[in-house]
Design a protein around this motif. Structure first.
Motif, mmCIF file in Angstrom:
data_model
loop_
_atom_site.group_PDB
_atom_site.id
_atom_site.type_symbol
_atom_site.label_atom_id
_atom_site.label_comp_id
_atom_site.label_asym_id
_atom_site.label_seq_id
_atom_site.Cartn_x
_atom_site.Cartn_y
_atom_site.Cartn_z
ATOM 1 N N ASP A 30 -18.703 42.961 36.099
ATOM 2 C CA ASP A 30 -18.305 41.848 35.033
ATOM 3 C C ASP A 30 -19.204 40.505 35.027
ATOM 4 O O ASP A 30 -19.103 39.573 35.895
ATOM 5 N N GLU A 64 -17.515 42.302 29.619
ATOM 6 C CA GLU A 64 -16.349 41.768 28.643
ATOM 7 C C GLU A 64 -15.982 40.203 28.900
ATOM 8 O O GLU A 64 -15.390 39.529 28.089
ATOM 9 N N ASN A 65 -16.682 39.791 29.782
ATOM 10 C CA ASN A 65 -16.423 38.146 30.131
ATOM 11 C C ASN A 65 -17.886 37.385 29.793
ATOM 12 O O ASN A 65 -17.841 36.208 30.362
ATOM 13 N N HIS A 92 -12.214 50.448 34.498
ATOM 14 C CA HIS A 92 -11.708 48.932 34.424
ATOM 15 C C HIS A 92 -10.062 48.735 34.804
ATOM 16 O O HIS A 92 -9.461 49.089 33.713
ATOM 17 N N HIS A 122 -13.159 44.599 36.719
ATOM 18 C CA HIS A 122 -11.933 43.983 36.158
ATOM 19 C C HIS A 122 -11.396 43.031 37.115
ATOM 20 O O HIS A 122 -11.082 42.015 36.814
ATOM 21 N N HIS A 132 -12.663 41.218 39.457
ATOM 22 C CA HIS A 132 -13.872 40.132 39.814
ATOM 23 C C HIS A 132 -14.001 40.139 41.224
ATOM 24 O O HIS A 132 -14.954 39.212 41.690
HETATM 25 FE FE LIG Z 1 -13.506 40.944 33.738
#
Ligand SMILES: [Fe+2]
Ligand SMILES: [Fe+2]
Length: 255
Positions: free
Chosen positions: A8, A39-40, A145, A170, A172
């Motif tokens: 991520d 996604e971030n 994820h 997901h 992190h």
């Molecule tokens: Fe994430």
């Protein structure tokens, strides 16, 4: 064939270290494909055209998303780009795609992203059944994820021998359990490419206050102790023959 998969990418700090590290990794490790969960990437939540362009310009071939896929409405302008994948097991009616086939010269890689259902409160189909429906005829990398280590490890056993890699994202938080099972490379979580002086990327004081008071506050991306986290997977035919963690710390890059 060698694939670099990046965990991520979080906000501007994550995008910056990505751009700094990829030239070094291209030189030393020579990956054939680069896949990154982003996604971030836009301020910690979601992806925009501008942030996607920046990530592709750094050398990423395929971007995967997760539960933050639709956080920014700008995503809907770029979701038809075949290089961008949202979770495959989102309910019918969601835009975009969850799986793609990518070619470079004579090398072919299938990439898919699945999202776990444990502790992620979003409507979605069963990720196990979604995976079981696919025929993986080429080398295939799955970004799983998911929040729960149990669900991730269950997916490892479920897909072992059927795909080349099941790589977790997901949480992190990087895990130290990279392994190859029946030709399937696996790690529970690749870790975040972003600021580790934080709570999973967010300003730690905001999150501590939230735990103490139960009151919600606006999240702000942190910026300290930025690290790059990814894995290199070596694949022969459809089978993984190597998996290795790759980490760069901002502090080391400045030396
Ligand atoms: Fe994430
Ligand atoms: Fe996520």
């Amino acid at each position: 064939m060698r694939v670099l998969f990046i965990g991520d990418i979080f906000a501007g700090a994550g995008r910056k270290i990505l751009a700094e590290c990829l030239p070094l990794i291209f030189e030393t490790e020579k990956p054939d494909f680069v896949v990154a969960n982003a996604e971030n990437a836009a301020g910690g939540k979601g992806l925009t055209g501008k942030t996607a362009d920046e990530i592709f310009a750094s050398g990423v071939d395929v971007i995967t998303l997760g539960d933050h896929a639709w956080d920014r409405r700008e995503i809907f302008e770029i979701i038809d780009d075949p290089r961008i994948l949202r979770p495959l097991n989102l309910p019918e009616g969601n835009p975009g795609r969850g799986m793609g086939m990518y070619t470079k010269g004579d090398k072919k890689l299938c990439v898919a992203v699945l999202m776990g259902r444990t502790f992620i409160e979003k409507p979605m189909d069963c990720p196990f059944r979604a995976a079981a429906k696919q025929k993986f005829e080429e080398a295939a990398l799955i970004d799983f994820h998911a929040e729960a280590t149990s669900e991730k490890i269950a997916m490892k056993w479920f897909l072992a021998g059927r795909v080349s890699a099941v790589l977790g994202t997901h949480t992190h938080i990087p895990t130290d359990d990279a392994v190859i099972e029946k030709g399937t490379a696996y790690i529970t979580d690749c870790g975040m490419t972003g600021p580790y002086d934080s709570v999973i990327g967010v300003d730690k004081n905001i999150i501590i206050k939230r735990f103490l008071t139960g009151m919600s506050a606006r999240f702000e991306a942190a910026y300290g102790d930025v690290q790059f986290h990814g894995v290199l997977v070596d694949i022969e035919g459809k089978k993984a023959v190597g998996i290795r963690k790759i980490i760069y710390k901002e502090a080391d890059l400045q030396k």
